[in-house]
Design an enzyme around this catalytic site. Structure first.
Site, PDB file in Angstrom:
ATOM      1  N   GLU A   1      39.333  12.907  25.417  1.00  0.00           N
ATOM      2  CA  GLU A   1      39.628  14.084  26.231  1.00  0.00           C
ATOM      3  C   GLU A   1      41.102  13.821  26.136  1.00  0.00           C
ATOM      4  O   GLU A   1      41.856  15.031  26.228  1.00  0.00           O
ATOM      5  CB  GLU A   1      38.981  13.808  27.616  1.00  0.00           C
TER       6      GLU A   1
ATOM      7  N   ASP B   1      43.470  17.071  25.012  1.00  0.00           N
ATOM      8  CA  ASP B   1      44.607  17.710  25.589  1.00  0.00           C
ATOM      9  C   ASP B   1      45.704  17.846  24.883  1.00  0.00           C
ATOM     10  O   ASP B   1      46.301  18.578  25.136  1.00  0.00           O
ATOM     11  CB  ASP B   1      44.351  16.922  27.137  1.00  0.00           C
TER      12      ASP B   1
ATOM     13  N   GLU C   1      38.007  19.475  25.939  1.00  0.00           N
ATOM     14  CA  GLU C   1      39.120  18.708  25.397  1.00  0.00           C
ATOM     15  C   GLU C   1      38.630  17.377  24.346  1.00  0.00           C
ATOM     16  O   GLU C   1      39.461  17.294  23.478  1.00  0.00           O
ATOM     17  CB  GLU C   1      40.163  18.086  26.616  1.00  0.00           C
TER      18      GLU C   1
END
Length: 168
Positions: free
Chosen positions: A47, A51, A123
């Site tokens: 994640e 991102d 993400e």
């Protein structure tokens, strides 16, 4: 518990070279509390990576396709990558059905918690695609599923206000 990840791959339009990346992107930390011997780690590192990739891809797309001022582009980017939108895209791909969640988390009917998990999973999926296939494949996925919403955001003037979101 094995999941039919090929179904998710078809929905995403991505065929992973190494399914371990995809499987890892779907592991919520709550699952590991109940399955200590599970062979995959939770998805938070993916994640984190996803991102950054997401921000770069969207920024690159905006820079190359629009000549508006920085403030406008920043607002458009925020409108694209907000948690609600990412969760909505994950929901449209049925990501939740493929996630590894604790019994309590999978039964939780709290919409806000579910949206948070789905946004984070999006993400993590981006991070997994990036590691498995590189920047171009990650950008293709993001552009096919996320940046396609930009024209409607601009047309409808549905701009994300980060300050208002923080005050909620």
């Amino acid at each position: 518990m094995k999941k039919q990840l090929s179904i998710l791959e078809n929905k995403m339009g991505v065929k992973f070279k190494d399914n371990a990346f995809l499987r890892n992107a779907l592991v919520h930390r709550s699952y590991l509390n109940e399955h200590k011997d599970f062979s995959y780690d939770q998805n938070e590192r993916l994640e984190f990576l996803g991102d950054a990739v997401l921000e770069l891809v969207v920024t690159d797309y905006l820079y190359k396709n629009y000549s508006e001022a920085e403030g406008v582009l920043t607002n458009w980017r925020s409108s694209l990558v907000n948690g609600e939108r990412l969760a909505s895209i994950s929901e449209s791909l049925d990501v939740y059905d493929f996630m590894y969640l604790s019994k309590g988390e999978s039964r939780d009917s709290n919409k806000k918690a579910r949206q948070y998990i789905l946004a984070n999973a999006f993400e993590a999926l981006v991070g997994a695609i990036y590691l498995d296939q590189g920047y171009e494949s990650a950008a293709k996925f993001i552009n096919e599923h996320l940046t396609v919403h930009l024209e409607k955001i601009i047309k409808d003037k549905v701009l994300w206000n980060a300050v208002e979101e923080l005050e909620k």
